[in-house]
Design an enzyme around this catalytic site. Structure first.
Site, PDB file in Angstrom:
ATOM      1  N   HIS A   1      -0.423 -17.660  -1.716  1.00  0.00           N
ATOM      2  CA  HIS A   1       0.573 -18.192  -2.648  1.00  0.00           C
ATOM      3  C   HIS A   1       0.028 -19.452  -3.317  1.00  0.00           C
ATOM      4  O   HIS A   1      -0.481 -20.348  -2.638  1.00  0.00           O
ATOM      5  CB  HIS A   1       1.866 -18.554  -1.908  1.00  0.00           C
ATOM      6  CG  HIS A   1       2.667 -17.364  -1.498  1.00  0.00           C
ATOM      7  ND1 HIS A   1       3.583 -17.389  -0.463  1.00  0.00           N
ATOM      8  CD2 HIS A   1       2.705 -16.097  -1.982  1.00  0.00           C
ATOM      9  CE1 HIS A   1       4.144 -16.198  -0.343  1.00  0.00           C
ATOM     10  NE2 HIS A   1       3.631 -15.398  -1.251  1.00  0.00           N
TER      11      HIS A   1
ATOM     12  N   ARG B   1       4.521  -7.070   3.701  1.00  0.00           N
ATOM     13  CA  ARG B   1       4.038  -8.432   3.437  1.00  0.00           C
ATOM     14  C   ARG B   1       5.123  -9.443   3.809  1.00  0.00           C
ATOM     15  O   ARG B   1       4.848 -10.460   4.466  1.00  0.00           O
ATOM     16  CB  ARG B   1       3.661  -8.547   1.963  1.00  0.00           C
ATOM     17  CG  ARG B   1       3.186  -9.926   1.495  1.00  0.00           C
ATOM     18  CD  ARG B   1       2.653  -9.786   0.077  1.00  0.00           C
ATOM     19  NE  ARG B   1       2.502 -11.058  -0.611  1.00  0.00           N
ATOM     20  CZ  ARG B   1       1.442 -11.837  -0.521  1.00  0.00           C
ATOM     21  NH1 ARG B   1       0.438 -11.512   0.271  1.00  0.00           N
ATOM     22  NH2 ARG B   1       1.358 -12.964  -1.211  1.00  0.00           N
TER      23      ARG B   1
ATOM     24  N   ARG C   1      -1.444  -8.126  -0.264  1.00  0.00           N
ATOM     25  CA  ARG C   1      -0.771  -7.297  -1.253  1.00  0.00           C
ATOM     26  C   ARG C   1      -1.415  -5.917  -1.286  1.00  0.00           C
ATOM     27  O   ARG C   1      -2.596  -5.749  -0.997  1.00  0.00           O
ATOM     28  CB  ARG C   1      -0.867  -7.945  -2.639  1.00  0.00           C
ATOM     29  CG  ARG C   1      -0.280  -9.349  -2.724  1.00  0.00           C
ATOM     30  CD  ARG C   1      -0.521  -9.959  -4.097  1.00  0.00           C
ATOM     31  NE  ARG C   1       0.054 -11.291  -4.232  1.00  0.00           N
ATOM     32  CZ  ARG C   1      -0.599 -12.421  -3.967  1.00  0.00           C
ATOM     33  NH1 ARG C   1      -1.877 -12.375  -3.559  1.00  0.00           N
ATOM     34  NH2 ARG C   1      -0.008 -13.595  -4.112  1.00  0.00           N
TER      35      ARG C   1
ATOM     36  N   TYR D   1      10.664 -17.668   2.954  1.00  0.00           N
ATOM     37  CA  TYR D   1      10.664 -16.977   4.243  1.00  0.00           C
ATOM     38  C   TYR D   1      11.325 -17.814   5.328  1.00  0.00           C
ATOM     39  O   TYR D   1      11.781 -17.277   6.334  1.00  0.00           O
ATOM     40  CB  TYR D   1       9.233 -16.613   4.648  1.00  0.00           C
ATOM     41  CG  TYR D   1       8.594 -15.642   3.690  1.00  0.00           C
ATOM     42  CD1 TYR D   1       9.059 -14.327   3.616  1.00  0.00           C
ATOM     43  CD2 TYR D   1       7.565 -16.012   2.849  1.00  0.00           C
ATOM     44  CE1 TYR D   1       8.504 -13.425   2.718  1.00  0.00           C
ATOM     45  CE2 TYR D   1       6.994 -15.119   1.958  1.00  0.00           C
ATOM     46  CZ  TYR D   1       7.482 -13.829   1.899  1.00  0.00           C
ATOM     47  OH  TYR D   1       6.933 -12.938   1.006  1.00  0.00           O
TER      48      TYR D   1
ATOM     49  N   HIS E   1       5.108  -4.127  -0.048  1.00  0.00           N
ATOM     50  CA  HIS E   1       5.482  -5.536  -0.189  1.00  0.00           C
ATOM     51  C   HIS E   1       6.470  -5.934   0.894  1.00  0.00           C
ATOM     52  O   HIS E   1       6.521  -7.106   1.296  1.00  0.00           O
ATOM     53  CB  HIS E   1       6.064  -5.802  -1.577  1.00  0.00           C
ATOM     54  CG  HIS E   1       5.743  -7.174  -2.082  1.00  0.00           C
ATOM     55  ND1 HIS E   1       4.461  -7.577  -2.416  1.00  0.00           N
ATOM     56  CD2 HIS E   1       6.530  -8.258  -2.297  1.00  0.00           C
ATOM     57  CE1 HIS E   1       4.477  -8.836  -2.814  1.00  0.00           C
ATOM     58  NE2 HIS E   1       5.716  -9.278  -2.745  1.00  0.00           N
TER      59      HIS E   1
ATOM     60  N   LYS F   1      -4.654 -12.874  -6.666  1.00  0.00           N
ATOM     61  CA  LYS F   1      -4.259 -13.130  -8.047  1.00  0.00           C
ATOM     62  C   LYS F   1      -5.151 -14.201  -8.657  1.00  0.00           C
ATOM     63  O   LYS F   1      -5.533 -15.156  -7.986  1.00  0.00           O
ATOM     64  CB  LYS F   1      -2.794 -13.574  -8.094  1.00  0.00           C
ATOM     65  CG  LYS F   1      -1.795 -12.456  -7.794  1.00  0.00           C
ATOM     66  CD  LYS F   1      -0.372 -12.926  -7.999  1.00  0.00           C
ATOM     67  CE  LYS F   1       0.627 -11.791  -7.803  1.00  0.00           C
ATOM     68  NZ  LYS F   1       2.020 -12.246  -8.014  1.00  0.00           N
TER      69      LYS F   1
END
Length: 315
Positions: A287, A264, A166, A296, A261, A190
């Site tokens: 994730h 990404r 990110r 994806y 993004h 995150k």
């Protein structure tokens, strides 16, 4: 917090609600270790719901039932909130009511039965492999004067595409986070979860050139160990990176406009198309849920379908 959420957050809540909301904020910050932005978003959504409950006569969180929550969600819909916003706010409230029940503040988790419109899920735009190569080539051409900023731009684009990290993760990198012996970068994602992401030789060469020849020409006191620097010599910010990506994408004929993004998304798609398994891509991208990575597969399936329709005589 969005403007909508900020506008709907009440100035004053009933004292009992305010106390619970303060406890919930401490939980989000201290126990879940969420970012300030995420905490503000959660609190804004929950506070809006509590204000609605107070207007309906609720004086304690134990009085907030499913009917109250549905009334609040219907009010959001009547105000013209998008399906995506409704889904997000319903999720925020379900997380809150689950916390209330888990901490014995209520006897029943009213939010467990709260439904919400499913957000429209659009497939992300991604670059083809040749467009990704053209993107890097455009950055190289723009930096033909060998300027420090040009070397930095090449290194950032190479790293974004090579790793799929990110933009916030990239601007937070320090020089010591890059392990050139193993060609991996240590990323703080995150929830402050750390992961290690590999990168290839092109990104390694670009990083070496930037660190050895570009960074020393820009760095100033106060930059600390920041890997990527802005024009004034301090840690670069996300807006500058977004501006760069949009500018260089515009140099690639036919490429969809995108920001960091989008790179990404592109990295994830190309990994799967190249044969990487879903679990590995999940780990690389950081994730929390495999379901997030699975979207994806729809992108790659869509590409396969288009290729089939174009190539097969009986498609």
């Amino acid at each position: 917090m969005s403007d909508d959420a900020r506008a709907e957050q009440p100035d004053v809540l009933p004292e009992s609600f305010a106390r619970v909301l303060a406890d919930y904020e401490r939980h989000l910050v201290l126990e879940r270790d969420l970012t300030p932005h995420t905490v503000r978003a959660y609190l804004g959504d929950v506070a809006g719901m509590l204000e609605h409950a107070a207007r309906l006569g609720c004086a304690d969180v134990g009085e907030v039932d499913l009917r109250t929550l549905r009334s609040w969600l219907a009010k959001q819909q009547s105000l013209g909130r998008s399906r995506t916003t409704l889904a997000r706010r319903a999720t925020a409230v379900r997380v809150f009511t689950a916390w209330l029940a888990r901490t014995d503040r209520v006897a029943v988790d009213a939010g467990s039965s709260l439904g919400s419109p499913k957000a429209h899920r659009t497939l992300p735009s991604v670059l083809r492999a040749d467009e990704a190569r053209d993107l890097i080539a455009a950055a190289v051409e723009a930096a033909d004067d060998g300027s420090p900023v040009g070397l930095r731009d090449i290194a950032m684009l190479e790293l974004l595409y090579a790793t799929g990290i990110r933009v916030g993760e990239m601007v937070g990198l320090d020089v010591d986070d890059v392990d050139r012996d193993r060609n991996v970068v240590r990323v703080l994602g995150k929830g402050r979860k750390e992961r290690t992401v590999p990168f290839g030789r092109p990104a390694a060469r670009a990083l070496d050139f930037w660190v050895r020849h570009g960074r020393p020409a820009l760095v100033v006191d106060g930059a600390g160990g920041a890997l990527f620097l802005g024009a004034r010599g301090r840690r670069i910010d996300q807006r500058a990176v977004r501006t760069l990506v949009h500018r260089r994408i515009a140099d690639v004929p036919g490429a969809p406009d995108m920001g960091p993004h989008g790179l990404r998304h592109t990295a994830a798609t190309h990994l799967l198309e190249g044969g990487a398994d879903l679990r590995s891509v999940q780990e690389l991208l950081g994730h929390a849920s495999l379901a997030t990575t699975q979207r994806y597969t729809h992108v790659t399936t869509d590409r396969l379908r288009r290729a089939y329709q174009q190539a097969h005589p009986r498609a």
